[in-house]
Enzyme design. Sequence first.
Site, PDB file in Angstrom:
ATOM      1  N   ILE A  12       0.841  -1.203   0.000  1.00 13.76           N
ATOM      2  CA  ILE A  12       0.000   0.000   0.000  1.00 13.76           C
ATOM      3  C   ILE A  12       0.877   1.254   0.000  1.00 13.76           C
ATOM      4  O   ILE A  12       0.626   2.214  -0.740  1.00 13.76           O
ATOM      5  CB  ILE A  12      -0.965  -0.020   1.205  1.00 13.76           C
ATOM      6  CG1 ILE A  12      -1.865  -1.261   1.118  1.00 13.76           C
ATOM      7  CG2 ILE A  12      -1.817   1.254   1.230  1.00 13.76           C
ATOM      8  CD1 ILE A  12      -2.707  -1.516   2.343  1.00 13.76           C
ATOM      9  N   LEU A  33      12.510  -3.158   4.470  1.00 11.78           N
ATOM     10  CA  LEU A  33      12.540  -4.103   3.344  1.00 11.78           C
ATOM     11  C   LEU A  33      12.358  -5.569   3.777  1.00 11.78           C
ATOM     12  O   LEU A  33      12.725  -6.471   3.044  1.00 11.78           O
ATOM     13  CB  LEU A  33      13.827  -3.942   2.507  1.00 11.78           C
ATOM     14  CG  LEU A  33      13.994  -2.575   1.835  1.00 11.78           C
ATOM     15  CD1 LEU A  33      15.270  -2.558   0.980  1.00 11.78           C
ATOM     16  CD2 LEU A  33      12.797  -2.231   0.939  1.00 11.78           C
ATOM     17  N   THR A  35       9.362  -6.864   4.178  1.00 14.41           N
ATOM     18  CA  THR A  35       8.300  -7.289   3.254  1.00 14.41           C
ATOM     19  C   THR A  35       8.180  -6.332   2.071  1.00 14.41           C
ATOM     20  O   THR A  35       7.499  -6.641   1.100  1.00 14.41           O
ATOM     21  CB  THR A  35       6.930  -7.387   3.966  1.00 14.41           C
ATOM     22  OG1 THR A  35       6.675  -6.134   4.609  1.00 14.41           O
ATOM     23  CG2 THR A  35       6.918  -8.486   5.009  1.00 14.41           C
ATOM     24  N   ALA A  74       4.045   1.352   8.259  1.00 16.17           N
ATOM     25  CA  ALA A  74       5.013   0.318   8.657  1.00 16.17           C
ATOM     26  C   ALA A  74       4.450  -0.576   9.758  1.00 16.17           C
ATOM     27  O   ALA A  74       4.376  -0.166  10.912  1.00 16.17           O
ATOM     28  CB  ALA A  74       6.305   0.984   9.133  1.00 16.17           C
ATOM     29  N   ASN A  92       6.753  -5.193  16.747  1.00 17.14           N
ATOM     30  CA  ASN A  92       6.913  -4.413  15.518  1.00 17.14           C
ATOM     31  C   ASN A  92       5.924  -3.246  15.449  1.00 17.14           C
ATOM     32  O   ASN A  92       6.311  -2.092  15.225  1.00 17.14           O
ATOM     33  CB  ASN A  92       6.737  -5.345  14.306  1.00 17.14           C
ATOM     34  CG  ASN A  92       7.211  -4.691  13.018  1.00 17.14           C
ATOM     35  OD1 ASN A  92       8.007  -3.752  13.050  1.00 17.14           O
ATOM     36  ND2 ASN A  92       6.719  -5.172  11.907  1.00 17.14           N
ATOM     37  N   SER A 117      -7.157  -0.570  10.766  1.00 18.03           N
ATOM     38  CA  SER A 117      -7.729  -1.758  10.135  1.00 18.03           C
ATOM     39  C   SER A 117      -9.143  -2.056  10.624  1.00 18.03           C
ATOM     40  O   SER A 117      -9.486  -1.778  11.784  1.00 18.03           O
ATOM     41  CB  SER A 117      -6.829  -2.938  10.471  1.00 18.03           C
ATOM     42  OG  SER A 117      -7.454  -4.137  10.125  1.00 18.03           O
ATOM     43  N   TYR A 141      -3.332  -8.909  15.701  1.00 17.33           N
ATOM     44  CA  TYR A 141      -3.083  -7.862  14.706  1.00 17.33           C
ATOM     45  C   TYR A 141      -4.027  -6.675  14.940  1.00 17.33           C
ATOM     46  O   TYR A 141      -3.597  -5.523  15.059  1.00 17.33           O
ATOM     47  CB  TYR A 141      -3.260  -8.437  13.289  1.00 17.33           C
ATOM     48  CG  TYR A 141      -3.384  -7.376  12.239  1.00 17.33           C
ATOM     49  CD1 TYR A 141      -2.333  -6.511  11.982  1.00 17.33           C
ATOM     50  CD2 TYR A 141      -4.568  -7.224  11.506  1.00 17.33           C
ATOM     51  CE1 TYR A 141      -2.460  -5.510  11.023  1.00 17.33           C
ATOM     52  CE2 TYR A 141      -4.696  -6.236  10.551  1.00 17.33           C
ATOM     53  CZ  TYR A 141      -3.637  -5.380  10.315  1.00 17.33           C
ATOM     54  OH  TYR A 141      -3.772  -4.387   9.384  1.00 17.33           O
ATOM     55  N   LYS A 145      -3.358  -2.642  16.231  1.00 20.97           N
ATOM     56  CA  LYS A 145      -3.809  -1.445  15.493  1.00 20.97           C
ATOM     57  C   LYS A 145      -4.653  -0.557  16.406  1.00 20.97           C
ATOM     58  O   LYS A 145      -4.556   0.668  16.371  1.00 20.97           O
ATOM     59  CB  LYS A 145      -4.597  -1.860  14.246  1.00 20.97           C
ATOM     60  CG  LYS A 145      -3.730  -2.461  13.157  1.00 20.97           C
ATOM     61  CD  LYS A 145      -2.982  -1.378  12.395  1.00 20.97           C
ATOM     62  CE  LYS A 145      -1.944  -1.933  11.454  1.00 20.97           C
ATOM     63  NZ  LYS A 145      -1.334  -0.951  10.576  1.00 20.97           N
ATOM     64  N   ASN A 170     -10.733  -4.649   3.169  1.00 17.57           N
ATOM     65  CA  ASN A 170      -9.754  -5.498   2.458  1.00 17.57           C
ATOM     66  C   ASN A 170      -9.202  -4.818   1.217  1.00 17.57           C
ATOM     67  O   ASN A 170      -9.916  -4.635   0.233  1.00 17.57           O
ATOM     68  CB  ASN A 170     -10.391  -6.836   2.108  1.00 17.57           C
ATOM     69  CG  ASN A 170     -10.530  -7.699   3.337  1.00 17.57           C
ATOM     70  OD1 ASN A 170     -11.207  -7.311   4.300  1.00 17.57           O
ATOM     71  ND2 ASN A 170      -9.880  -8.830   3.352  1.00 17.57           N
ATOM     72  N   PHE A 208     -11.003 -21.226   3.224  1.00 20.09           N
ATOM     73  CA  PHE A 208     -10.902 -21.593   4.635  1.00 20.09           C
ATOM     74  C   PHE A 208     -12.271 -21.541   5.335  1.00 20.09           C
ATOM     75  O   PHE A 208     -12.652 -20.532   5.910  1.00 20.09           O
ATOM     76  CB  PHE A 208      -9.927 -20.667   5.362  1.00 20.09           C
ATOM     77  CG  PHE A 208      -8.521 -20.703   4.811  1.00 20.09           C
ATOM     78  CD1 PHE A 208      -7.967 -21.893   4.348  1.00 20.09           C
ATOM     79  CD2 PHE A 208      -7.740 -19.558   4.759  1.00 20.09           C
ATOM     80  CE1 PHE A 208      -6.671 -21.940   3.828  1.00 20.09           C
ATOM     81  CE2 PHE A 208      -6.447 -19.589   4.257  1.00 20.09           C
ATOM     82  CZ  PHE A 208      -5.917 -20.782   3.791  1.00 20.09           C
ATOM     83  N   ASP A 285     -10.548 -15.435  12.085  1.00 19.78           N
ATOM     84  CA  ASP A 285     -11.356 -14.805  11.026  1.00 19.78           C
ATOM     85  C   ASP A 285     -12.777 -14.473  11.489  1.00 19.78           C
ATOM     86  O   ASP A 285     -13.545 -15.386  11.813  1.00 19.78           O
ATOM     87  CB  ASP A 285     -11.490 -15.764   9.825  1.00 19.78           C
ATOM     88  CG  ASP A 285     -10.348 -15.625   8.839  1.00 19.78           C
ATOM     89  OD1 ASP A 285      -9.621 -14.624   8.903  1.00 19.78           O
ATOM     90  OD2 ASP A 285     -10.210 -16.525   7.980  1.00 19.78           O
TER      91      ASP A 285
HETATM   92  N1  UDP Z   1      -8.870 -16.973   2.513  1.00 19.34           N
HETATM   93  C1  UDP Z   1      -9.117 -18.241   2.000  1.00 19.34           C
HETATM   94  N2  UDP Z   1      -8.087 -18.897   1.374  1.00 19.34           N
HETATM   95  C2  UDP Z   1      -6.841 -18.345   1.239  1.00 19.34           C
HETATM   96  C3  UDP Z   1      -6.621 -17.047   1.752  1.00 19.34           C
HETATM   97  C4  UDP Z   1      -7.666 -16.394   2.382  1.00 19.34           C
HETATM   98  O1  UDP Z   1     -10.220 -18.783   2.109  1.00 19.34           O
HETATM   99  O2  UDP Z   1      -5.960 -19.011   0.682  1.00 19.34           O
HETATM  100  C5  UDP Z   1      -9.990 -16.285   3.174  1.00 19.34           C
HETATM  101  C6  UDP Z   1      -9.716 -15.867   4.618  1.00 19.34           C
HETATM  102  O3  UDP Z   1      -9.912 -16.960   5.503  1.00 19.34           O
HETATM  103  C7  UDP Z   1     -10.743 -14.747   4.786  1.00 19.34           C
HETATM  104  C8  UDP Z   1     -10.778 -14.095   3.392  1.00 19.34           C
HETATM  105  O4  UDP Z   1     -10.225 -15.073   2.499  1.00 19.34           O
HETATM  106  O5  UDP Z   1     -11.993 -15.304   5.049  1.00 19.34           O
HETATM  107  C9  UDP Z   1      -9.935 -12.833   3.302  1.00 19.34           C
HETATM  108  O6  UDP Z   1      -8.658 -13.132   3.812  1.00 19.34           O
HETATM  109  P1  UDP Z   1      -7.407 -12.187   3.569  1.00 19.34           P
HETATM  110  O7  UDP Z   1      -6.231 -12.860   4.199  1.00 19.34           O
HETATM  111  O8  UDP Z   1      -7.309 -11.859   2.124  1.00 19.34           O
HETATM  112  O9  UDP Z   1      -7.765 -10.838   4.325  1.00 19.34           O
HETATM  113  P2  UDP Z   1      -8.196 -10.538   5.859  1.00 19.34           P
HETATM  114  O10 UDP Z   1      -9.690 -10.423   5.829  1.00 19.34           O
HETATM  115  O11 UDP Z   1      -7.688 -11.643   6.719  1.00 19.34           O
HETATM  116  O12 UDP Z   1      -7.540  -9.240   6.140  1.00 19.34           O
END
Ligand code: UDP
Length: 328
Positions: A12, A33, A35, A74, A92, A117, A141, A145, A170, A208, A285
Amino acid sequence: MNLLVLGGAGYIGSHFVKLSIELEHSVIVVDNLLTGHKESLPKQAKFYEGDIRDRDFLNKVFKDNTIDACIHFAASSLVGESMKDPIKYFDNNVNGTIVLLEMMAKYDVKKIVFSSSAATYGSHEKMPITEDYETNPTNPYGETKLFMEKMMKWADKAYDIKYVSLRYFNVAGASSDSSIGEDHFPETHLIPIVLQVPLEKREYITIFGNDYLTFDGTCIRDYIHVEDLVDAHIKALKYLEEGNSSEIFNLGTETGFSNLQIVETSRKVTGHKLPMKIGSRRLGDPDKLVATYKKAEKILGWKPTKNIEDIISSAWSFHKKHPNGYKE
Ligand code: UDP
């Protein structure tokens, strides 16, 4: 303006740097650097390689430059990793911000735009989320924030440092000229991972979990184009320049897409069959995160201009042009 961009070589940050240079700001970038990618920076940006937790290093950057405002990208930003290694995140993200605020106070820099976030909110039943929703992060995380925001609130009271905290939903997509985009290793974000299938870097995408409390059982997220997002930072800087008070804004589009809908749209954009499997849930999640952007629209005059197809198409163009990211 003279802008100090912390984490400016990241995904970003680099889009923000590109836009700021196009708008003729003078840009200094600090990045460790770990990431980020130096290749993503335009040559007009003055670059310092180093870690913001390193006081002597950051002190030198502040001493050697006249800085009107800081833009703070950062941070470590992976939900899953933060569940496994929370201390890395507190170190961090929180420590880094402590040192940064200390230098801002010392060198009399009074404005900061901060990457916050949606993860600060945690799980809520009622969508879309407005800025006055309770903050209950479901992962470290998001907790870091939120803590960083709270530090800024007190830094405002004590040192008169004004902040705009932008709570990103996102972020995805790439620059419209395909010159810069998302290049993480390992990649964990849904859209770039889905696109690895048509790029023939993986055979199928694993989603997932499909037992969430949503219409199709998969998580719902609100995707915002990275160029819309960085435009909001420019508007936030203008807001601070005009002498306004510290504020928090959501940056989203008010439209949620399930993980299955992202796969479906990616099939349409790429023309690839995109095989998919359902895996187990990823820790931390929340079911659904969708924002309102009305406050940013009213106060900053910002609104998103790009839809989910624009987002996925721009990411697809970037990845086709740079199949190995910045490595080539
Ligand atoms: N996700 C998934 N498979 C993957 C990566 C992410 O199903 O290989 C899902 C994750 O579990 C979440 C959504 O995609 O439900 C968004 O995840 P991402 O990591 O992109 O962003 P986040 O919402 O965690 O910031």
